[in-house]
Design a protein around this motif. Structure first.
Motif, mmCIF file in Angstrom:
data_model
loop_
_atom_site.group_PDB
_atom_site.id
_atom_site.type_symbol
_atom_site.label_atom_id
_atom_site.label_comp_id
_atom_site.label_asym_id
_atom_site.label_seq_id
_atom_site.Cartn_x
_atom_site.Cartn_y
_atom_site.Cartn_z
ATOM 1 N N THR A 3 0.845 -1.199 0.000
ATOM 2 C CA THR A 3 0.000 0.000 0.000
ATOM 3 C C THR A 3 0.877 1.244 0.000
ATOM 4 O O THR A 3 1.823 1.347 0.774
ATOM 5 N N MET A 4 0.540 2.129 -0.886
ATOM 6 C CA MET A 4 1.182 3.454 -0.925
ATOM 7 C C MET A 4 0.090 4.460 -0.666
ATOM 8 O O MET A 4 -0.985 4.371 -1.262
ATOM 9 N N GLN A 5 0.348 5.406 0.214
ATOM 10 C CA GLN A 5 -0.687 6.382 0.552
ATOM 11 C C GLN A 5 -0.108 7.801 0.529
ATOM 12 O O GLN A 5 0.797 8.103 1.316
ATOM 13 N N ASP A 6 -0.601 8.599 -0.394
ATOM 14 C CA ASP A 6 -0.236 10.031 -0.478
ATOM 15 C C ASP A 6 1.266 10.276 -0.480
ATOM 16 O O ASP A 6 1.771 11.153 0.225
ATOM 17 N N VAL A 7 1.981 9.495 -1.269
ATOM 18 C CA VAL A 7 3.448 9.613 -1.283
ATOM 19 C C VAL A 7 3.892 10.783 -2.184
ATOM 20 O O VAL A 7 3.433 10.932 -3.312
ATOM 21 N N CYS A 8 4.772 11.628 -1.627
ATOM 22 C CA CYS A 8 5.336 12.750 -2.376
ATOM 23 C C CYS A 8 6.850 12.641 -2.399
ATOM 24 O O CYS A 8 7.480 12.360 -1.374
ATOM 25 N N LYS A 9 7.424 12.849 -3.577
ATOM 26 C CA LYS A 9 8.887 12.874 -3.697
ATOM 27 C C LYS A 9 9.294 14.073 -4.537
ATOM 28 O O LYS A 9 8.819 14.246 -5.669
ATOM 29 N N THR A 10 10.136 14.909 -3.959
ATOM 30 C CA THR A 10 10.598 16.109 -4.661
ATOM 31 C C THR A 10 12.115 16.060 -4.792
ATOM 32 O O THR A 10 12.803 15.708 -3.836
ATOM 33 N N TYR A 11 12.625 16.379 -5.974
ATOM 34 C CA TYR A 11 14.071 16.478 -6.170
ATOM 35 C C TYR A 11 14.435 17.962 -6.213
ATOM 36 O O TYR A 11 13.721 18.766 -6.808
ATOM 37 N N LYS A 12 15.576 18.276 -5.585
ATOM 38 C CA LYS A 12 16.071 19.650 -5.637
ATOM 39 C C LYS A 12 17.276 19.659 -6.566
ATOM 40 O O LYS A 12 18.266 18.981 -6.300
ATOM 41 N N VAL A 13 17.166 20.372 -7.653
ATOM 42 C CA VAL A 13 18.291 20.362 -8.605
ATOM 43 C C VAL A 13 18.808 21.788 -8.796
ATOM 44 O O VAL A 13 18.040 22.750 -8.825
ATOM 45 N N SER A 14 20.134 21.921 -8.896
ATOM 46 C CA SER A 14 20.691 23.262 -9.084
ATOM 47 C C SER A 14 20.431 23.698 -10.524
ATOM 48 O O SER A 14 20.472 22.905 -11.465
ATOM 49 N N LYS A 15 20.137 24.997 -10.618
ATOM 50 C CA LYS A 15 19.691 25.534 -11.897
ATOM 51 C C LYS A 15 20.728 26.547 -12.359
ATOM 52 O O LYS A 15 21.147 27.405 -11.587
ATOM 53 N N ARG A 16 21.213 26.414 -13.578
ATOM 54 C CA ARG A 16 22.048 27.489 -14.132
ATOM 55 C C ARG A 16 21.999 27.449 -15.652
ATOM 56 O O ARG A 16 21.809 26.400 -16.258
ATOM 57 N N ASP A 17 22.180 28.637 -16.221
ATOM 58 C CA ASP A 17 22.155 28.729 -17.684
ATOM 59 C C ASP A 17 23.488 28.237 -18.231
ATOM 60 O O ASP A 17 24.482 28.145 -17.516
ATOM 61 N N ALA A 18 23.482 27.961 -19.530
ATOM 62 C CA ALA A 18 24.723 27.516 -20.165
ATOM 63 C C ALA A 18 25.703 28.685 -20.249
ATOM 64 O O ALA A 18 25.317 29.847 -20.145
ATOM 65 N N GLY A 19 26.967 28.385 -20.386
ATOM 66 C CA GLY A 19 27.968 29.429 -20.612
ATOM 67 C C GLY A 19 28.894 29.623 -19.439
ATOM 68 O O GLY A 19 28.560 29.283 -18.298
ATOM 69 N N LYS A 25 29.172 32.590 -12.027
ATOM 70 C CA LYS A 25 28.195 33.129 -11.064
ATOM 71 C C LYS A 25 27.718 32.052 -10.102
ATOM 72 O O LYS A 25 27.547 32.283 -8.904
ATOM 73 N N ALA A 26 27.521 30.834 -10.659
ATOM 74 C CA ALA A 26 26.972 29.724 -9.856
ATOM 75 C C ALA A 26 27.932 29.317 -8.730
ATOM 76 O O ALA A 26 27.519 28.688 -7.755
#
Ligand SMILES: Nc1ncnc2c1ncn2[C@@H]1O[C@H](COP(=O)(O)OP(=O)(O)OP(=O)(O)O)[C@@H](O)[C@H]1O
Length: 262
Positions: A3-19, A25-26
């Protein structure tokens, strides 16, 4: 029972533009983005059931399998498999499950397949009698006798997949998670894998949760599907719910995805 009940999984990923300047800056200021891979996922699977867990790319299927197998911990929700919480009771839990990731290997690359099996015997502490019996049965059912002395890196994809499936079942688990087990296989190998899964489920009553993009896998193996999209369960029902009114399951599925903006 799963049984799975109301399972939430969030990934936090670093965001940066190319270049180069963005990379510089990052170094001083990191920005993050949250990816809600699972957003309140609930379902129940009974012992001995075979279920197709389907959805488009990025829907959350692998994240679910990783949570069910104890590799990932969700931020919210509960999951009980035969009374155990996978990520809290990992050692006890892994005795009950087998996992096959079609795109990854659990066999040691440079050693003969049999050596990998022997190592798994030690890791899972399988007693000698049960190991011999299971190895014989799996060798017979999956046609492995000519492969056991071959190093994994020399196997074709279809041969390796049969060995991967055997490796995941040496300890006789009650539940088998299959994440795209037929990906890249030719028609003969696909049929061999499907036949084996059907036999396993019928003869040993192993519970099977299968993720795949191959609707022929689903049609051959199971009538119950759980469909996930953007981290939400969108359908828990029958393959005919999707296929009805369409020439093929693929067409029905594509139309379902489009109508849900997936
Ligand atoms: N380790 C990770 N770090 C960051 N984001 C991730 C990670 N793993 C998965 N994601 C993101 O979570 C979402 C769900 O991914 P998941 O791999 O569970 O989907 P999936 O349904 O298995 O996809 P596919 O069919 O393409 O294999 C996607 O947006 C994916 O980019």
């Amino acid at each position: 029972m799963i049984t799975m009940q109301d399972v939430c999984k969030t990934y936090k990923v670093s965001k940066r533009d190319a270049g180069f300047s963005s990379a510089f800056k990052a170094l001083f200021h990191k920005e993050y983005e949250l990816i809600h891979a699972l957003d309140g996922v609930s379902f129940t699977i009974r012992d001995g059931e075979m279920v197709g867990y389907i959805g488009p790319n990025g829907a959350g299927k692998s994240s679910t399998i990783k949570i069910l197998s104890g590799i990932l911990t969700p931020e919210e929700g509960t999951c009980l498999i035969d009374g155990l919480t996978p990520w809290k009771n990992r050692i006890e839990h892994v005795k009950n499950i087998g996992v096959v990731f079609g795109q990854r290997t659990q066999l040691w690359w440079d050693v003969p397949v049999l050596d990998s099996f022997e190592l798994l015997k030690e890791i899972y502490r399988i007693d000698a009698h049960a190991y011999r019996r299971n190895l014989e049965q799996l060798t017979d059912m999956l046609g492995l006798s000519g492969l056991l002395q071959t190093p994994t890196r020399q196997l074709s994809l279809g041969q390796r997949m049969r060995c991967e499936i055997a490796a995941s079942l040496l300890h006789d688990p009650k539940i088998l998670f299959l994440d795209e087990p037929t990906i890249g296989l030719d028609a003969v190998s696909k049929l061999a894998v499907r036949d084996f899964i059907l036999r396993l489920n019928a003869e040993k009553k192993t519970t099977v949760i299968l993720t795949t993009h191959d609707m022929q896998d689903i049609e051959a193996l199971t009538s119950r599907i759980i469909l996930i999209g953007r981290g939400h369960i969108l359908l828990d029902g029958n393959l005919t719910d999707i296929k009805e009114g369409f020439a093929s399951t693929d067409e029905g599925l594509a139309s379902f995805y489009q109508s849900h903006n997936l």
